[in-house]
Design an enzyme around this catalytic site. Structure first.
Site, PDB file in Angstrom:
ATOM      1  N   CYS A 145     -11.392   3.662  -4.688  1.00  0.00           N
ATOM      2  CA  CYS A 145     -10.370   3.689  -3.635  1.00  0.00           C
ATOM      3  C   CYS A 145     -10.942   4.356  -2.366  1.00  0.00           C
ATOM      4  O   CYS A 145     -11.034   3.712  -1.313  1.00  0.00           O
ATOM      5  CB  CYS A 145      -9.141   4.357  -4.212  1.00  0.00           C
ATOM      6  SG  CYS A 145      -7.944   4.821  -3.016  1.00  0.00           S
ATOM      7  N   TYR A 171     -11.399   6.273   7.937  1.00  0.00           N
ATOM      8  CA  TYR A 171     -12.030   6.076   6.629  1.00  0.00           C
ATOM      9  C   TYR A 171     -13.538   6.335   6.659  1.00  0.00           C
ATOM     10  O   TYR A 171     -14.120   6.703   5.640  1.00  0.00           O
ATOM     11  CB  TYR A 171     -11.711   4.684   6.074  1.00  0.00           C
ATOM     12  CG  TYR A 171     -10.278   4.585   5.603  1.00  0.00           C
ATOM     13  CD1 TYR A 171      -9.831   5.355   4.527  1.00  0.00           C
ATOM     14  CD2 TYR A 171      -9.354   3.754   6.236  1.00  0.00           C
ATOM     15  CE1 TYR A 171      -8.513   5.297   4.097  1.00  0.00           C
ATOM     16  CE2 TYR A 171      -8.037   3.685   5.812  1.00  0.00           C
ATOM     17  CZ  TYR A 171      -7.617   4.456   4.742  1.00  0.00           C
ATOM     18  OH  TYR A 171      -6.312   4.397   4.317  1.00  0.00           O
ATOM     19  N   ASP A 214       0.814  -1.220   0.000  1.00  0.00           N
ATOM     20  CA  ASP A 214       0.000   0.000   0.000  1.00  0.00           C
ATOM     21  C   ASP A 214       0.843   1.263   0.000  1.00  0.00           C
ATOM     22  O   ASP A 214       0.432   2.284  -0.553  1.00  0.00           O
ATOM     23  CB  ASP A 214      -0.967  -0.002   1.186  1.00  0.00           C
ATOM     24  CG  ASP A 214      -2.243   0.746   0.842  1.00  0.00           C
ATOM     25  OD1 ASP A 214      -2.828   0.452  -0.220  1.00  0.00           O
ATOM     26  OD2 ASP A 214      -2.640   1.636   1.602  1.00  0.00           O
ATOM     27  N   GLU A 274     -10.059  -3.666  -5.403  1.00  0.00           N
ATOM     28  CA  GLU A 274     -10.000  -3.412  -3.949  1.00  0.00           C
ATOM     29  C   GLU A 274     -10.186  -4.711  -3.165  1.00  0.00           C
ATOM     30  O   GLU A 274      -9.499  -4.970  -2.179  1.00  0.00           O
ATOM     31  CB  GLU A 274     -11.064  -2.387  -3.523  1.00  0.00           C
ATOM     32  CG  GLU A 274     -10.757  -0.955  -3.939  1.00  0.00           C
ATOM     33  CD  GLU A 274      -9.550  -0.359  -3.216  1.00  0.00           C
ATOM     34  OE1 GLU A 274      -9.110  -0.917  -2.194  1.00  0.00           O
ATOM     35  OE2 GLU A 274      -9.042   0.668  -3.694  1.00  0.00           O
ATOM     36  N   TYR A 276     -13.371   2.047   0.811  1.00  0.00           N
ATOM     37  CA  TYR A 276     -12.892   2.168   2.199  1.00  0.00           C
ATOM     38  C   TYR A 276     -13.934   2.861   3.073  1.00  0.00           C
ATOM     39  O   TYR A 276     -14.150   2.473   4.221  1.00  0.00           O
ATOM     40  CB  TYR A 276     -11.551   2.915   2.241  1.00  0.00           C
ATOM     41  CG  TYR A 276     -10.371   1.989   2.017  1.00  0.00           C
ATOM     42  CD1 TYR A 276     -10.345   1.120   0.917  1.00  0.00           C
ATOM     43  CD2 TYR A 276      -9.293   1.963   2.890  1.00  0.00           C
ATOM     44  CE1 TYR A 276      -9.282   0.263   0.706  1.00  0.00           C
ATOM     45  CE2 TYR A 276      -8.217   1.101   2.680  1.00  0.00           C
ATOM     46  CZ  TYR A 276      -8.217   0.259   1.586  1.00  0.00           C
ATOM     47  OH  TYR A 276      -7.164  -0.595   1.379  1.00  0.00           O
TER      48      TYR A 276
HETATM   49  C1  LIG Z   1      -5.556  -0.421  -2.032  1.00  0.00           C
HETATM   50  C2  LIG Z   1      -6.056   0.788  -1.322  1.00  0.00           C
HETATM   51  N1  LIG Z   1      -7.253   1.278  -1.665  1.00  0.00           N
HETATM   52  C3  LIG Z   1      -7.721   2.371  -1.041  1.00  0.00           C
HETATM   53  C4  LIG Z   1      -6.999   2.989  -0.070  1.00  0.00           C
HETATM   54  C5  LIG Z   1      -7.499   4.220   0.620  1.00  0.00           C
HETATM   55  N2  LIG Z   1      -7.042   5.407  -0.067  1.00  0.00           N
HETATM   56  C6  LIG Z   1      -5.881   5.492  -0.682  1.00  0.00           C
HETATM   57  S1  LIG Z   1      -5.653   6.959  -1.531  1.00  0.00           S
HETATM   58  C7  LIG Z   1      -7.161   7.467  -1.061  1.00  0.00           C
HETATM   59  C8  LIG Z   1      -7.734   8.715  -1.563  1.00  0.00           C
HETATM   60  C9  LIG Z   1      -6.976   9.875  -1.285  1.00  0.00           C
HETATM   61  O1  LIG Z   1      -7.260  10.884  -2.179  1.00  0.00           O
HETATM   62  C10 LIG Z   1      -7.752   6.525  -0.261  1.00  0.00           C
HETATM   63  C11 LIG Z   1      -9.046   6.702   0.308  1.00  0.00           C
HETATM   64  C12 LIG Z   1      -5.752   2.444   0.279  1.00  0.00           C
HETATM   65  N3  LIG Z   1      -4.961   2.998   1.219  1.00  0.00           N
HETATM   66  N4  LIG Z   1      -5.310   1.341  -0.358  1.00  0.00           N
END
Ligand SMILES: Cc1ncc(C[n+]2csc(CCO)c2C)c(N)n1
Length: 225
Positions: free
Chosen positions: A137, A166, A44, A207, A141
């Site tokens: 993304c 989140y 990540d 995801e 979450y």
């Molecule tokens: C695989 C993966 N998916 C989603 C996130 C959460 N996330 C990552 S960047 C972002 C948006 C920021 O603008 C968010 C919510 C993560 N950490 N890892």
């Protein structure tokens, strides 16, 4: 109904299945294996760096000054703010975060996911195509964290800060992303709307696979074993 609302309804079964997968259920019980958490963090950390760079690829595709300013804030948030969620995970795994990310790794699943976003950023001139690949993304979450909070009491759970982060911090981002996609979708062709839908759904599935990748400790070698 707004286009993005329709997208969100279509992916609800995928999000419910992610909630029921072993990574999230391990967090709910507070007994997720430390190895799974470390694997997740290694992948990540690299994912977030690339995610920030993909935001930068959207800048030339946008005309509104406010939108561009928002993207710049998001780059900062991904590079700095989101790391707080990672510290919660590193504390749980009882490892030093900086040591873990020193040797971050691209595993098959995380590699595939990030390339899905890059492909859309270079393939299509309108930002909406890339945004549809990026929006799951924060959306997945946010929704998974809300389900966790609604269904369980996280007081005393080691992942409480991760869930709270989140569940609360994604709202403004989703409003911006939805706004851009809905504006484009209004005058898009059927074929273009089909690509937007496909991109959004595929990223929801990416995801799901990302959490399972960490849970099963995926490597390039393990795929052919
Ligand atoms: C695989 C993966 N998916 C989603 C996130 C959460 N996330 C990552 S960047 C972002 C948006 C920021 O603008 C968010 C919510 C993560 N950490 N890892």
């Amino acid at each position: 109904m707004m286009f993005t609302q329709q997208l969100k309804e279509e992916v609800e079964p995928i999000i419910e299945s992610i909630y029921n997968d072993p990574f999230i259920q391990g967090m709910v019980r507070g007994d997720l294996s430390k190895e799974a958490v470390i694997h997740y963090l290694k992948a990540d950390h690299l994912y977030l760096n690339e995610f920030a760079k993909i935001y930068s690829l959207l800048i030339p595709k946008l005309d509104d000054k406010e939108g561009i300013k928002f993207l710049l804030e998001q780059i900062d948030f991904v590079m700095n703010g989101e790391v707080t969620a990672h510290y919660t995970l590193a504390d749980y795994a009882q490892v030093d975060y900086k040591t873990i990310i020193k040797d971050g790794e691209w595993y098959p699943t995380s590699d595939h996911y990030i390339k899905h976003m890059y492909f859309n950023a270079y393939r299509y001139s309108d930002a909406a195509f890339t945004i549809c690949a990026m929006a799951p993304c924060p959306y997945v979450y946010q929704q998974v964290a809300l389900k966790m909070k609604e269904r369980h009491d996280f007081n005393g759970n080691p992942f409480k800060d991760w869930v709270d982060f989140y569940a609360t911090e994604m709202k403004l981002l989703m409003e911006h992303l939805d706004g851009w996609v809905d504006e484009f979708a209004e005058h898009a062709s059927e074929a273009e709307r089909a690509v937007l839908t496909k991109n959004f759904k595929e990223s929801c599935i990416h995801e799901k696979r990302f959490f399972n990748m960490a849970y099963t400790q995926e490597t390039w070698e393990s795929v052919v074993e």
